[in-house]
Scaffold this motif. Structure first.
Motif, PDB file in Angstrom:
ATOM      1  N   GLY A  10     -26.571  -6.679  -5.415  1.00  0.00           N
ATOM      2  CA  GLY A  10     -27.372  -7.129  -6.534  1.00  0.00           C
ATOM      3  C   GLY A  10     -27.443  -6.160  -7.681  1.00  0.00           C
ATOM      4  N   SER A  11     -26.661  -5.070  -7.644  1.00  0.00           N
ATOM      5  CA  SER A  11     -26.727  -4.076  -8.707  1.00  0.00           C
ATOM      6  C   SER A  11     -25.341  -3.764  -9.266  1.00  0.00           C
ATOM      7  N   TYR A  12     -24.469  -3.154  -8.475  1.00  0.00           N
ATOM      8  CA  TYR A  12     -23.158  -2.775  -8.985  1.00  0.00           C
ATOM      9  C   TYR A  12     -22.172  -2.648  -7.826  1.00  0.00           C
ATOM     10  N   LYS A  13     -20.875  -2.608  -8.174  1.00  0.00           N
ATOM     11  CA  LYS A  13     -19.807  -2.420  -7.184  1.00  0.00           C
ATOM     12  C   LYS A  13     -18.660  -1.686  -7.856  1.00  0.00           C
ATOM     13  N   VAL A  14     -18.102  -0.681  -7.166  1.00  0.00           N
ATOM     14  CA  VAL A  14     -16.927   0.047  -7.616  1.00  0.00           C
ATOM     15  C   VAL A  14     -15.837  -0.134  -6.567  1.00  0.00           C
ATOM     16  N   HIS A  15     -14.645  -0.446  -7.003  1.00  0.00           N
ATOM     17  CA  HIS A  15     -13.550  -0.778  -6.094  1.00  0.00           C
ATOM     18  C   HIS A  15     -12.290  -0.037  -6.526  1.00  0.00           C
ATOM     19  N   ALA A  16     -11.643   0.653  -5.599  1.00  0.00           N
ATOM     20  CA  ALA A  16     -10.395   1.369  -5.896  1.00  0.00           C
ATOM     21  C   ALA A  16      -9.380   1.078  -4.801  1.00  0.00           C
ATOM     22  N   PHE A  17      -8.098   1.049  -5.171  1.00  0.00           N
ATOM     23  CA  PHE A  17      -7.068   0.793  -4.169  1.00  0.00           C
ATOM     24  C   PHE A  17      -5.764   1.443  -4.576  1.00  0.00           C
ATOM     25  N   LEU A  18      -4.903   1.599  -3.585  1.00  0.00           N
ATOM     26  CA  LEU A  18      -3.518   2.034  -3.770  1.00  0.00           C
ATOM     27  C   LEU A  18      -2.667   1.223  -2.807  1.00  0.00           C
ATOM     28  N   ARG A  19      -1.559   0.679  -3.296  1.00  0.00           N
ATOM     29  CA  ARG A  19      -0.690  -0.147  -2.453  1.00  0.00           C
ATOM     30  C   ARG A  19       0.758   0.189  -2.723  1.00  0.00           C
ATOM     31  N   GLU A  20       1.513   0.416  -1.647  1.00  0.00           N
ATOM     32  CA  GLU A  20       2.956   0.622  -1.741  1.00  0.00           C
ATOM     33  C   GLU A  20       3.653  -0.452  -0.929  1.00  0.00           C
ATOM     34  N   LEU A  21       4.676  -1.060  -1.518  1.00  0.00           N
ATOM     35  CA  LEU A  21       5.348  -2.173  -0.871  1.00  0.00           C
ATOM     36  C   LEU A  21       6.850  -2.053  -1.079  1.00  0.00           C
ATOM     37  N   PRO A  22       7.637  -2.016  -0.001  1.00  0.00           N
ATOM     38  CA  PRO A  22       9.098  -1.964  -0.151  1.00  0.00           C
ATOM     39  C   PRO A  22       9.673  -3.357  -0.374  1.00  0.00           C
ATOM     40  N   ASN A  23      10.840  -3.406  -0.967  1.00  0.00           N
ATOM     41  CA  ASN A  23      11.554  -4.661  -1.172  1.00  0.00           C
ATOM     42  C   ASN A  23      13.043  -4.383  -1.007  1.00  0.00           C
ATOM     43  N   ALA A  24      13.517  -4.437   0.226  1.00  0.00           N
ATOM     44  CA  ALA A  24      14.926  -4.186   0.510  1.00  0.00           C
ATOM     45  C   ALA A  24      15.742  -5.408   0.098  1.00  0.00           C
ATOM     46  N   LEU A  25      16.698  -5.229  -0.812  1.00  0.00           N
ATOM     47  CA  LEU A  25      17.467  -6.340  -1.362  1.00  0.00           C
ATOM     48  C   LEU A  25      18.787  -6.552  -0.628  1.00  0.00           C
ATOM     49  N   SER A  26      19.419  -5.486  -0.194  1.00  0.00           N
ATOM     50  CA  SER A  26      20.698  -5.615   0.508  1.00  0.00           C
ATOM     51  C   SER A  26      20.975  -4.333   1.278  1.00  0.00           C
ATOM     52  N   ASP A  27      21.600  -4.476   2.437  1.00  0.00           N
ATOM     53  CA  ASP A  27      22.029  -3.308   3.204  1.00  0.00           C
ATOM     54  C   ASP A  27      23.549  -3.222   3.274  1.00  0.00           C
ATOM     55  N   SER A  28      24.247  -4.030   2.457  1.00  0.00           N
ATOM     56  CA  SER A  28      25.711  -4.089   2.531  1.00  0.00           C
ATOM     57  C   SER A  28      26.362  -3.786   1.189  1.00  0.00           C
ATOM     58  N   VAL A  29      25.786  -2.846   0.457  1.00  0.00           N
ATOM     59  CA  VAL A  29      26.299  -2.506  -0.869  1.00  0.00           C
ATOM     60  C   VAL A  29      27.377  -1.436  -0.769  1.00  0.00           C
ATOM     61  N   ARG A  30      28.506  -1.687  -1.393  1.00  0.00           N
ATOM     62  CA  ARG A  30      29.570  -0.685  -1.543  1.00  0.00           C
ATOM     63  C   ARG A  30      29.821  -0.504  -3.031  1.00  0.00           C
ATOM     64  N   SER A  31      29.526   0.667  -3.525  1.00  0.00           N
ATOM     65  CA  SER A  31      29.606   0.913  -4.964  1.00  0.00           C
ATOM     66  C   SER A  31      30.826   1.758  -5.298  1.00  0.00           C
TER      67      SER A  31
END
Length: 852
Positions: free
Chosen positions: A160-181
């Protein structure tokens, strides 16, 4: 000039996300502070690790409770035991343990959003503090699966008065494991060829050998997001809030890299799949003020988004040489290609809303907002080269009148070749939305609304080079004009006076007006019906139609006449039409609109065929239906079933002609008591997309279908069908002191593509003109099967151990990547990504939970 780059479509993995609880953890990247954080181990914020509440869904009745639609509510988790710490009540838990992965543990689809690694993990740290005396509270949740998959969430405030909210998020996104450059510097904005290759002087065999010798690697884009939010009550009626978040993305992804068309010229130019760097960030801001009175409510809000990219461009070295189509001529030795990255941009929006309560639970609301999307990033030079580009006649690369198709790089490779150095573009938006709801009778509700939305395109770009008086931009970093004369990409007096090219941007203004009217009538205690009528008028600027109207009528019926059965049905019909269709409204954006343009011999080539219809502006009829049945099989069991379908018929000879979908699901839920729950489901869905088009046979001025430019024997059509089946089951049971849980998920998706053509002239390209390909591509197939079993064993009053095992298998068949294991270099076409790979993995975990 800066150009918006496209996106490569990859198969979305499901294997890693179906682990453990059989549910998917979502990451919200919208404006402001995310509402929820979780991962595969902790999708429900620690609720899965707690026992079910013995009171079930109600303290007043031992029976399970149902929603108004007849579905059982999930039994909530039991409240954690609390410890007194002075004025505070404390509860907490710590889950730590070990996971081990066996099988294809580096598979990108398995690891897409989890990045599983053998070793110790922090499953969940959860701390909660509460001071009943004044309602103060604080909480913390944290989890870490790997270096790129972790989150931290903290909150404190006073009820009924106030709220403080903090966060940190790390998320991987693997697109391919078969890349030959074949390039060094992956992840940076400057790709250089490996040492075994020569820039602009390598053969297909040498490039193929370099590709085969390259070590396969994974490419990914990892995302990190931090946020801070604050809200408070200023008094019982006024409240304020402010949220800010910062999101960063870093990595690389497969991308394009053309250096002229290679299909009709096997030993010329090149089509390359490069690796584009990703290193950008977005700051989101959301703030507002709210008033809630007994009769009036006000909302005032401001939101903003600021996107920044570390790079303005990226470039890559070209392994192949260019050669002109003119005998005896030579091509300029271009050795580099370039692309602009996504431009920096800002977005601002202010909104005000007012709501007034009316008699008989009625309500009137009015919302207005103004917004601005702006892009004022620095522009890159039209070309990245030194010396000359284009075609030298007679084997000479000396500029002069004798070489009308040869151009000086110094007149194009700096910002001095641009009409201005910054983009200076924006779109202004405005919105006005009014709605009213009335209840003239206890059994009747009436609603109506009017909505006006406008997008005004502010900014004009005329691609003019003040150094030489040319209009347009250099095509493919000079490669196209270094192979075919006249296709350099810009218009210029003299030899280029007949060049047809794009010279200015296309302002796409849009005005939308919508009016809707609806009513719901409870005709008896167990039956209600409803109807909605919507009229929408689109008025786009510089499009094929200046006005498009659609009218939709919807009918719905809900039946609860039987205590054990709830039926819900909905039907709708939409008709879209518009004014006269102008197949080519873009002439003013081309060089043919310039004074001094010389019509080429044979006339100005047609921009497109007159029978083609863009699907968003095409006339169409749409019919949709849905039927949902919920059956209560006693007090603790539910059987649900649904059917849905949609039919779209487009009035188009060429373009999208038909798009239909239909499907159905069956679901069973059973919760006999708070110590046991089980569910299962099965579903099917189908879709069919049909379209047609025509291949141009000449660069003629006639746009008519059946004419010399677009003859009938060059017409082709395509039928794309998708067939999906999916099923799953889960249970959770507490037997004496042991708690068992399990889940199973199965997905089987198949896509087929069938095409027809009037003659071989309809095909853009095929190797052997004496043989015509068949009428279908091989089906694409995507199958995932995942099973998880877990057991929680109490080791004492505050300590328990959970052992779980997940077996998952994914199988994928995609003809686009056929033959990539043998070679990824075909003539002058270089492919980098080898495509999705199947996996058969097993994840074994042991977690120790300590109640703090």
């Amino acid at each position: 000039m800066r150009r918006q780059s496209g996106h490569r479509l990859l198969l979305a993995p499901l294997g890693g996300l179906l682990l453990l609880a059989g549910s998917i953890a979502h990451a919200d990247s919208g404006v402001g502070v995310d509402m929820w954080r979780g991962n595969v181990l902790d999708p429900r914020g620690g609720a899965d690790s707690r026992p079910l509440d013995p009171h079930g869904t109600s303290w007043l009745s031992p029976l399970q409770r149902r929603s108004p639609s007849g579905n059982l509510y999930l039994c909530p988790a039991a409240s954690p035991a609390q410890t007194e710490l002075g004025d505070w009540l404390f509860s907490g838990s710590l889950d730590i343990g070990f996971v081990g992965v066996g099988g294809d543990e580096d598979n990108a689809l398995w690891n897409r959003y989890a990045d599983w690694e053998d070793g110790f993990i922090l499953g969940l740290l959860q701390l909660e503090f509460l001071r009943p005396r004044d309602g103060s509270y604080a909480s913390l949740r944290a989890s870490r699966i790997s270096d790129d998959d972790a989150y931290f969430d903290a909150m404190f405030g006073r009820a009924g008065s106030y709220k403080v909210h903090a966060f940190l998020r790390e998320l991987p996104n693997a697109l391919s494991d078969s890349v030959r450059s074949i390039w060094n510097g992956v992840g940076s904005n400057h790709l250089t060829l490996v040492d075994s290759l020569q820039v602009g002087a390598s053969t297909s065999e040498q490039v193929g050998a370099a590709s085969q010798a390259a070590i396969e690697r994974q490419v990914s884009v990892n995302r990190s997001k931090q946020g801070l939010g604050f809200s408070m009550y200023l008094d019982p009626r006024w409240s304020a809030f402010a949220d800010v978040s910062h999101e960063q993305r870093k990595g690389a992804r497969p991308f394009g890299g053309a250096m002229f068309f290679n299909f009709p010229f096997p030993d010329n130019g090149g089509i390359l799949e490069t690796l584009r760097p990703v290193d950008d960030s977005t700051v989101n801001l959301n703030t507002g003020l709210r008033f809630a009175g007994s009769q009036w409510r006000f909302d005032f809000a401001y939101s903003a988004s600021f996107y920044r990219d570390r790079y303005t461009r990226f470039d890559y070295e070209m392994p192949f040489a260019l050669s002109p189509v003119i005998p005896g001529a030579v091509s300029a030795p271009l050795q580099r290609g370039q692309f602009a990255t996504e431009p920096d941009n800002d977005h601002h929006n202010i909104k005000a809303a007012i709501t007034r309560k009316l008699g008989n639970a009625g309500e009137f609301s009015l919302t207005a907002s103004l917004g601005r999307m702006s892009q004022d990033d620095s522009l890159i030079a039209p070309i990245d080269c030194q010396g000359v580009f284009g075609i030298g006649l007679g084997g000479s690369l000396e500029p002069g009148p004798q070489n009308p198709f040869l151009f000086d790089c110094s007149q194009w490779n700096s910002s001095a070749a641009l009409p201005r150095t910054r983009a200076d573009m924006r779109i202004d938006t405005s919105l006005l939305d009014g709605r009213i709801v009335l209840h003239p009778l206890e059994s009747l509700s009436v609603r109506a609304g009017v909505r006006f939305n406008r997008e005004d395109y502010r900014g004009n770009w005329l691609a003019f080079n003040p150094l030489n008086g040319a209009y347009g931009y250099v095509s493919e970093n000079g490669a196209q004009g270094s192979v075919v004369p006249g296709e350099v990409g810009f218009w210029y007096p003299g030899a280029g006076a007949s060049n047809l090219t794009r010279i200015r941007n296309l302002p796409l203004d849009l005005q939308t007006t919508e009016a809707n009217l609806g009513a719901d009538w409870r005709i008896s205690e167990g039956n209600s019906i409803g109807a909605d009528l919507v009229f929408n008028r689109f008025e786009p600027g510089n499009r094929e139609r200046e006005q498009v109207d659609f009218r939709r009528i919807s009918l719905n019926w809900t039946n609860r006449a039987l205590d054990w059965l709830t039926l819900r049905a909905r039907l709708s019909h939409l008709r879209q039409s518009g004014d006269r269709y102008n197949y080519d409204p873009y002439e003013f954006t081309f060089s043919s609109s310039l004074p001094g343009f010389v019509e080429p011999e044979g006339g100005v080539p047609a921009h497109t065929v007159d029978a083609l219809r863009k699907f968003d502006l095409s006339s169409r009829d749409e019919d949709k239906f849905s039927l949902i049945a919920t059956v209560a099989l006693g007090d603790d069991m539910t059987l649900g079933a649904s059917l849905n379908g949609m039919r779209n018929d487009y009035d188009a000879t060429l373009g999208r002609q038909r798009y239909d979908t239909h499907g159905g699901t069956v679901q069973w839920d059973w919760q006999p008591n708070p110590r046991f729950m089980a569910s299962a489901y099965y579903g099917r869905d189908f879709s069919t997309l049909e379209l047609a088009n025509v291949n141009d046979q000449a660069l003629g001025p006639d746009p008519s279908l059946g004419g010399p430019t677009y003859p009938l024997d060059a017409v082709w059509s395509d039928r794309d069908r998708q067939r999906n089946a999916y099923a799953g089951a889960s249970f959770k049971a507490s037997l004496k002191r042991l708690t068992w849980d399990g889940s199973w998920t199965w997905i089987n998706a198949r896509g087929s593509n069938r095409y027809a053509f009037a003659s071989p002239s309809a095909l853009a390209y095929f190797n052997d003109s004496s043989s015509v390909p068949g009428n279908a591509f091989p089906d694409t197939h995507y199958r995932v099967n995942a099973i998880t079993l877990g057991l929680r064993i109490p080791l004492g009053g505050r300590v328990s151990m959970r052992v779980f095992d997940t077996w998952a298998r994914g199988r994928f068949e995609d003809w686009h990547y056929a033959g990539m294991e043998q070679t990824r270099v075909i003539e002058h076409r270089v492919y980098t990504d080898g495509g999705p790979r199947g996996y058969r993995n097993n994840l074994l975990g042991l977690m120790l939970q300590v109640r703090l």
